[in-house]
Scaffold this active site. Structure first.
Site, mmCIF file in Angstrom:
data_model
loop_
_atom_site.group_PDB
_atom_site.id
_atom_site.type_symbol
_atom_site.label_atom_id
_atom_site.label_comp_id
_atom_site.label_asym_id
_atom_site.label_seq_id
_atom_site.Cartn_x
_atom_site.Cartn_y
_atom_site.Cartn_z
ATOM 1 N N ASP A 12 -30.396 5.733 4.661
ATOM 2 C CA ASP A 12 -30.296 5.165 3.313
ATOM 3 C C ASP A 12 -29.913 3.699 3.334
ATOM 4 O OD1 ASP A 12 -31.020 7.552 2.120
ATOM 5 O OD2 ASP A 12 -28.960 8.238 1.873
ATOM 6 N N ARG A 92 -13.888 5.909 0.884
ATOM 7 C CA ARG A 92 -14.616 5.054 -0.055
ATOM 8 C C ARG A 92 -13.751 4.022 -0.771
ATOM 9 N NH1 ARG A 92 -17.779 6.845 3.332
ATOM 10 N NH2 ARG A 92 -19.563 8.139 2.722
ATOM 11 N N ASP A 121 -20.764 9.412 -4.125
ATOM 12 C CA ASP A 121 -20.289 8.123 -3.629
ATOM 13 C C ASP A 121 -20.619 6.965 -4.559
ATOM 14 O OD1 ASP A 121 -18.924 8.943 -1.423
ATOM 15 O OD2 ASP A 121 -20.566 8.628 -0.009
ATOM 16 N N SER A 173 -28.450 14.202 6.573
ATOM 17 C CA SER A 173 -27.669 13.008 6.270
ATOM 18 C C SER A 173 -26.260 13.269 6.784
ATOM 19 C CB SER A 173 -27.648 12.745 4.758
ATOM 20 O OG SER A 173 -26.772 11.675 4.460
#
Length: 400
Positions: A12, A92, A121, A173
């Site tokens: 990504d 994050r 996210d 992923s």
């Protein structure tokens, strides 16, 4: 235009880097945060430059990640929906804070991330950035571009010569850090599917784990893990050793269907050997050292704490207020818990603490018993008065 992209080197963000350069006519600075993921950072640097980055910044944030994000959540007992140790959600807000710092230092007008339009996210990054600088633009190329599937992303990467590890045959992923890994996409998207071995990153299949168990004693001070088998260790080394040991014995696997931030039922595979072991040991020590009312209240607040982390509200006033409660609750969470790890399971083998709220004379059922048993009769009478009164005035609560 100058953009700072939170860059991992995966599919990504690799495609996002080139897409931002092409579609925004931008200089893209790739920022990669080292949170302990098993990556070749030199290869990531080279891939980012080959994909069109004007600059690559790689920073080691492992100590800060554990000290200021992971361990506070551990002390709070924060497990999303009772199981997820939240390795990614805890990282994050840290990455977002550094994105803002770098954007200011580099004179960037925007930051970007690689989360999709239905990914959790996107909210975590957005909230983390605007909490520090609401004037910065937050771009989400994966939610904006014309690429509608991972197959199309792979084709885009091939067209521009972007090297990626994902393939049509292995479309997972994968995300990782010192605290654990998450694996999504591919067959994992189907809750009925049995997961292949290639989906796991850290842990041995419990059925194939060693036949001899492992034994470990974890020492805590004020709820913070500080030692293994009486050897004092820095946070990174302590977590590294537990990850290796727990992974060998199949500890820390979570295959769950969770309620995502976007309101979607989502299946994900998480692995956190160190997280599973430390949360287990920490709870055992709290059971000994925290009074009943505080312990039960803390369990309720742990749910709220985990929701705040998962939903991108790390920088909220409520999280800071909860940390104050947690700090007070951990004043006497000191001692050591001995554990046995065996084929995916964790069992307590011993407990040591000078702060136990435990009186053997009150709990014993032998000659050491000094509890005032007749007093229990009066207590039972008073405690059950509401039921007694109701039954006298309105009849039994149910038919016998």
């Amino acid at each position: 235009m100058k953009i700072v992209l939170a860059y991992s080197g995966g599919l990504d963000t690799s495609v996002a880097l080139r897409w931002l350069k092409e579609n925004h006519d931008a200089e893209v600075i790739a920022f990669c945060a080292n949170l302990g993921q098993a990556e070749d950072f030199q290869a990531i640097r080279e891939k980012a430059l080959a994909s069109g980055a004007c600059k690559v910044i790689i920073e080691d944030l492992r100590e800060e990640y554990l000290r200021d994000y992971v361990f506070p959540a551990l002390r709070a007992g924060a497990l999303y929906e009772r199981r997820y140790t939240m390795a990614a959600p805890l990282g994050r807000p840290l990455i977002a804070r550094h994105l803002v710092r770098i954007a200011h230092a580099e004179g960037a007008e925007a930051v970007a991330h690689g989360s999709t339009g239905k990914g959790n996210d996107q909210v975590r990054f957005y909230a983390g950035v605007v909490a520090h600088d609401p004037a910065l633009r937050v771009l989400a190329p994966c939610a904006e571009w014309e690429l509608k599937s991972r197959d199309e992303e792979l084709a885009y990467a091939q067209r521009f010569g972007i090297p990626v590890s994902a393939t049509a045959d292995s479309p997972f992923s994968m995300d990782g850090s010192l605290w654990g890994t998450s694996t999504e996409c591919g067959v994992i998207d189907d809750f009925r599917a049995r997961l292949p071995r290639t989906a796991y990153q850290l842990t041995t299949d419990p059925q194939e784990a060693p036949d001899a168990p492992a034994h470990v004693a974890i020492g805590f001070e004020r709820g913070v893990p500080v030692s293994l088998d009486s050897q004092r260790l820095a946070p990174m080394e302590l977590v590294r050793r537990l990850t290796e040991l727990g992974g060998q014995h199949g500890v820390g696997r979570v295959d769950m269907v969770e309620n995502s931030l976007m309101g979607i039922k989502n299946r994900a595979l998480y692995e956190s050997p160190a997280g599973a072991i430390l949360h287990f040991a920490h709870r055992e020590l709290e059971d000994l050292t925290i009074d009943c009312d505080t312990l039960h209240c803390k369990a309720e607040l742990a749910l709220k704490y985990s929701e705040l982390v998962y939903r991108g509200q790390w920088w909220s006033p409520l999280r800071k207020a909860l940390d104050a409660f947690v700090e007070a609750s951990q004043a006497h969470v000191n001692g050591s818990i001995a554990l046995r790890l065996y084929k995916g399971g964790i069992v307590v083998e011993g407990r040591e603490t000078a702060d136990a709220l435990f009186d053997y004379g009150l709990t014993a059922h032998d000659g050491a018993d000094r509890f005032d048993h007749p007093a229990g009769i009066g207590f039972a009478y008073v405690w059950s008065l509401p039921q007694r009164i109701r039954a006298k005035l309105r009849g039994p609560a149910s038919e016998l």
